[in-house]
Design an enzyme around this catalytic site. Sequence first.
Site, PDB file in Angstrom:
ATOM      1  N   GLU A   1       0.798  -1.228   0.000  1.00 15.46           N
ATOM      2  CA  GLU A   1       0.000   0.000   0.000  1.00 15.46           C
ATOM      3  C   GLU A   1       0.837   1.288   0.000  1.00 15.46           C
ATOM      4  OE1 GLU A   1      -3.935  -1.977   2.111  1.00 15.46           O
ATOM      5  OE2 GLU A   1      -2.817  -0.421   3.197  1.00 15.46           O
TER       6      GLU A   1
ATOM      7  N   GLU B   1      -4.820  -8.377  -0.927  1.00 12.94           N
ATOM      8  CA  GLU B   1      -5.269  -8.160   0.455  1.00 12.94           C
ATOM      9  C   GLU B   1      -6.636  -7.512   0.504  1.00 12.94           C
ATOM     10  OE1 GLU B   1      -2.583  -6.086   3.299  1.00 12.94           O
ATOM     11  OE2 GLU B   1      -4.423  -5.201   4.093  1.00 12.94           O
TER      12      GLU B   1
END
Length: 439
Positions: free
Chosen positions: A187, A276
Amino acid sequence: MTQGRNEPVSGERRSPSRRTVLATMGAMPVLTATASAVGASGAAAATAASTAVIDPSAQRQTIRGFGGMTHTAWIGDLTPAQRDTAFGTSEGRLGFSVLRIPVPENQANWSRDLATARRATELGATVIASPWNPPAHMVETFVRGTQTDAKRLRYNMYGAYAQHLNDFNTFMRNNGVNLYGISVQNEPDYAHDWTWWTPAEMVRFLRENAGSISTRVIAPESFQYRKNISDPILNDSVALANVDIIGAHLYGTQFADFPYPLFKQKGAGKELWMTEVYYPNSSDSADLWPQALDVGEHIHRAMVNAEFQAYIWWYIRRSYGPMREDGRISKRGACMAHFARFVRPGYVRIEATANPASSVYVSAYRGGRSTVVVVAVNKGTSAVSQQFTLANSTVSSVSSWLTDASRNVAPQGTTGGSNGSFTVTLPARSVTTLVAGVT
């Protein structure tokens, strides 16, 4: 909705803070051959649906697997029994075929997740790894908007960071785990608690340094599948040559944003993974029903709308995860198992009528020449009599498994087909997996 993630347990390293994202008893199924479906007992009480046509010759993406994340530093490791529940494929198991682990910044911690990774590998699972931060000496702070202590990789450390990732890959290989791939950064676009990367920085690293990494490279793992993070990679031929898997997270991503036309245009030879997510939230129990059916629809749309090749949950064992803290499979986990146990790595998604009735979602997969797997999610409050027809195929037998309010992936027996067709009653608020033998 505010959702917690990466919660620490007492005495463990403090993990990232809470964040806001934008996410938003039926009867036993009755299987009948098509020739007798109209008058079949049980089918008459169900709402009729349009025929779901499945075309085994219309191949889509190759499936790499379904799985989840372990992060020993933050929530503790899985026990030996929990590893077998997660990655085993027999009755009462989740059937996960992918494990995601972190890449610790300090070499001293590299063995933390090794035991689970080894067992997952022994049970046939693929292992990938993602870093949250580079080693501290490679990082500098900078001002990013109102954040005065934002972190980024020093520009003169790109080569050293590639070596760090490569060294972790070597460590895992030397300890019995061949990583399928390693990510550049978890991320990079939601990194208040870890290391930021701009799209330009990611492209530069991929262009100049990723080629030296001796396993598949995963990037960019945007937290919300933001295409402005991955588009620059697809639009740069040199960067694209050094990445193998376009990875994305789906926190708050709307279904309308699941398709990725640019990847279809420029991603030939690359893989597309969802690395994810938790869904629909982390605040409710994973056993809340029928809310857990949302997981079934989410996976369906990830396979059909987004055409991902892998689907990876956040923590495997958590109150909101596929496995409860006591090691038992949750309702959300049962919905995942309908895909994970039966749609195995190397299976290919094939074209199927995706929405043959209101609130019914169908996807289909071919395994070799003789097996077709169908997963049907019925989120409606009424049972549905659903006919399936396999184009240019003969169905020899159909076995089924059911999850509803009272059952978890419960085997429902085997029946035959007729002229390539069979009919199933999908109970209200249920998930059904059908495994058909075909010729």
